[in-house]
Design an enzyme around this catalytic site. Structure first.
Site, PDB file in Angstrom:
ATOM      1  N   ASP A 177       1.016   4.951   0.578  1.00  0.00           N
ATOM      2  CA  ASP A 177       0.197   6.286   0.721  1.00  0.00           C
ATOM      3  C   ASP A 177       0.724   7.123  -0.364  1.00  0.00           C
ATOM      4  O   ASP A 177       1.826   8.253   1.299  1.00  0.00           O
ATOM      5  CB  ASP A 177       0.062   6.924   2.696  1.00  0.00           C
ATOM      6  CG  ASP A 177      -1.001   5.407   3.062  1.00  0.00           C
ATOM      7  OD1 ASP A 177      -2.099   5.675   2.582  1.00  0.00           O
ATOM      8  OD2 ASP A 177      -0.119   4.348   3.675  1.00  0.00           O
TER       9      ASP A 177
ATOM     10  N   GLY B 263      -0.346  -0.464   8.749  1.00  0.00           N
ATOM     11  CA  GLY B 263       0.373   0.063   8.292  1.00  0.00           C
ATOM     12  C   GLY B 263       1.110   0.162   9.763  1.00  0.00           C
ATOM     13  O   GLY B 263       2.542  -0.670   9.842  1.00  0.00           O
TER      14      GLY B 263
ATOM     15  N   MET C  68     -12.454   4.114   4.134  1.00  0.00           N
ATOM     16  CA  MET C  68     -11.171   4.405   5.204  1.00  0.00           C
ATOM     17  C   MET C  68     -12.251   5.098   7.035  1.00  0.00           C
ATOM     18  O   MET C  68     -12.973   5.081   7.297  1.00  0.00           O
ATOM     19  CB  MET C  68     -11.218   6.248   5.248  1.00  0.00           C
ATOM     20  CG  MET C  68     -10.619   6.762   4.002  1.00  0.00           C
ATOM     21  SD  MET C  68      -8.771   5.371   3.255  1.00  0.00           S
ATOM     22  CE  MET C  68      -7.906   6.349   5.207  1.00  0.00           C
TER      23      MET C  68
ATOM     24  N   HIS D  75       0.657  -1.483   0.104  1.00  0.00           N
ATOM     25  CA  HIS D  75      -0.423   0.057  -0.371  1.00  0.00           C
ATOM     26  C   HIS D  75       0.824   1.126   0.035  1.00  0.00           C
ATOM     27  O   HIS D  75       1.540   1.720   0.938  1.00  0.00           O
ATOM     28  CB  HIS D  75      -1.125   0.057   1.014  1.00  0.00           C
ATOM     29  CG  HIS D  75      -1.897   0.783   1.105  1.00  0.00           C
ATOM     30  ND1 HIS D  75      -3.240   1.239   0.410  1.00  0.00           N
ATOM     31  CD2 HIS D  75      -2.166   2.553   1.617  1.00  0.00           C
ATOM     32  CE1 HIS D  75      -3.490   2.252   0.235  1.00  0.00           C
ATOM     33  NE2 HIS D  75      -3.409   2.315   1.835  1.00  0.00           N
TER      34      HIS D  75
ATOM     35  N   GLY E  12      -1.108   7.482   9.672  1.00  0.00           N
ATOM     36  CA  GLY E  12      -1.159   6.315  10.399  1.00  0.00           C
ATOM     37  C   GLY E  12      -1.302   6.400  12.102  1.00  0.00           C
ATOM     38  O   GLY E  12      -0.715   7.435  12.717  1.00  0.00           O
ATOM     39  N   GLY E  13      -1.360   5.035  12.456  1.00  0.00           N
ATOM     40  CA  GLY E  13      -1.044   4.814  13.787  1.00  0.00           C
ATOM     41  C   GLY E  13      -2.751   5.786  14.723  1.00  0.00           C
ATOM     42  O   GLY E  13      -2.509   5.779  16.021  1.00  0.00           O
TER      43      GLY E  13
ATOM     44  N   ASP F 221      -9.245   0.862   5.380  1.00  0.00           N
ATOM     45  CA  ASP F 221      -7.376   0.855   6.138  1.00  0.00           C
ATOM     46  C   ASP F 221      -7.735   1.919   6.875  1.00  0.00           C
ATOM     47  O   ASP F 221      -8.281   2.755   7.120  1.00  0.00           O
ATOM     48  CB  ASP F 221      -7.264   2.094   4.268  1.00  0.00           C
ATOM     49  CG  ASP F 221      -6.201   3.000   4.551  1.00  0.00           C
ATOM     50  OD1 ASP F 221      -5.683   2.428   5.375  1.00  0.00           O
ATOM     51  OD2 ASP F 221      -5.677   3.038   3.898  1.00  0.00           O
TER      52      ASP F 221
ATOM     53  N   GLY G 187      -4.459  10.494   6.585  1.00  0.00           N
ATOM     54  CA  GLY G 187      -2.970  11.802   6.153  1.00  0.00           C
ATOM     55  C   GLY G 187      -1.932  11.409   7.197  1.00  0.00           C
ATOM     56  O   GLY G 187      -1.387  11.493   7.580  1.00  0.00           O
TER      57      GLY G 187
HETATM   58  C1  DX5 Z   1      -3.623   7.337   6.622  1.00  0.00           C
HETATM   59  C2  DX5 Z   1      -3.417   6.140   5.639  1.00  0.00           C
HETATM   60  C3  DX5 Z   1      -3.142   4.986   6.188  1.00  0.00           C
HETATM   61  C4  DX5 Z   1      -2.530   4.725   7.002  1.00  0.00           C
HETATM   62  C5  DX5 Z   1      -2.828   3.694   7.654  1.00  0.00           C
HETATM   63  O1  DX5 Z   1      -4.299   8.658   6.171  1.00  0.00           O
HETATM   64  O2  DX5 Z   1      -4.494   5.766   4.522  1.00  0.00           O
HETATM   65  O3  DX5 Z   1      -2.875   3.743   4.707  1.00  0.00           O
HETATM   66  O4  DX5 Z   1      -0.657   4.367   7.016  1.00  0.00           O
HETATM   67  O5  DX5 Z   1      -1.882   2.963   8.329  1.00  0.00           O
HETATM   68  P1  DX5 Z   1      -2.162   2.184  10.408  1.00  0.00           P
HETATM   69  O6  DX5 Z   1      -2.913   1.211   9.900  1.00  0.00           O
HETATM   70  O7  DX5 Z   1      -0.975   2.826  10.948  1.00  0.00           O
HETATM   71  O8  DX5 Z   1      -3.555   3.215  10.928  1.00  0.00           O
HETATM   72 ZN    ZN Z   2      -3.667   4.271   2.825  1.00  0.00          ZN
END
Ligand code: DX5
Ligand code: ZN
Length: 215
Positions: free
Chosen positions: A34, A196, A136, A32, A143-144, A174, A141
């Protein structure tokens, strides 16, 4: 069981190639990617050149997630022989139909994503042309973040629509998914799970990947 697309947003950018090689050897289905422009979302990540630097390393298709305004301007840059899906945001496109068409003309599969505040019905008129729907489960925007369970009825909505209309798009989720809650999205009917931080920060990445997929 679901497929998994680890997001390199949570990889170590100082050794991105090594991290990607490592993750590709652990039974993943897509990688993936981003891409954030600092306008559609309040963060900037990286662009097509960083993705292409991985072309000789990846062993699974790219799952490109464009979090940029009017992505139609940049789609061309993401066509590679490793590109599987290119996903754009419903909220970011003036002309979604043309954007979908452009992705397909370049030989990739077309995905469309909706943010947590967007109703699933907005995609009804496009469903027959879409290869992937990305729900979503966090505000795009970063991760985590914490998983939002308001994504679950949306996954179910698209699953029911697919059956009702006899379509064959895949459903992806996601944000905020890890081994502890992946069963929720699998039970709702998701096909591909993006993860992620859960994967890249795991002590045992292989075990985390298998648990998320439900193997
Ligand atoms: C957020 C991204 C995701 C994100 C997911 O804007 O589109 O792909 O990296 O990360 P986690 O799994 O840590 O929520
Ligand atoms: Zn993503």
């Amino acid at each position: 069981m679901a497929k998994i697309a680890p997001s390199i947003l949570s990889a170590d950018f100082a050794k991105l190639g090594e991290d990607v090689k490592d993750i590709c050897d652990r039974g993943i289905d897509y990688l993936h990617i981003d891409v954030m422009d600092g306008v559609f979302v309040p963060n900037i990540s990286f662009g097509a050149d960083v993705m292409k630097s991985l072309n000789n390393t990846v062993t699974v298709p790219y799952d490109v997630h464009l979090m940029i305004i009017e992505p139609i301007r940049y789609i061309d840059k993401f066509f590679t022989e490793n590109t599987g899906f290119i996903t754009v945001h419903y909220e970011a496109c003036d002309d979604l139909a043309s954007t979908i068409e452009k992705i397909k003309e370049g030989g990739a599969k077309a995905g469309v994503s909706i943010k947590p505040g967007t109703a699933p019905e907005v995609l009804d008129e496009y469903l027959k042309d879409i290869d992937l729907i990305l729900v979503m489960s966090v505000e795009p925007g970063f991760g985590g973040q914490k998983f939002m369970d308001s994504s679950l009825p949306k996954i179910e909505y698209y699953k029911n629509k697919r059956e009702e209309l006899g379509l064959d798009y895949v459903i992806e989720v996601d944000g905020g998914v890890g081994s502890g809650n992946a069963h929720l999205v699998r039970d709702a009917g998701v096909d591909i799970i993006v993860a992620g931080s859960a994967v890249f920060k795991a002590a045992d990445r292989t075990a985390e990947i298998r648990a998320i997929k439900g193997e």
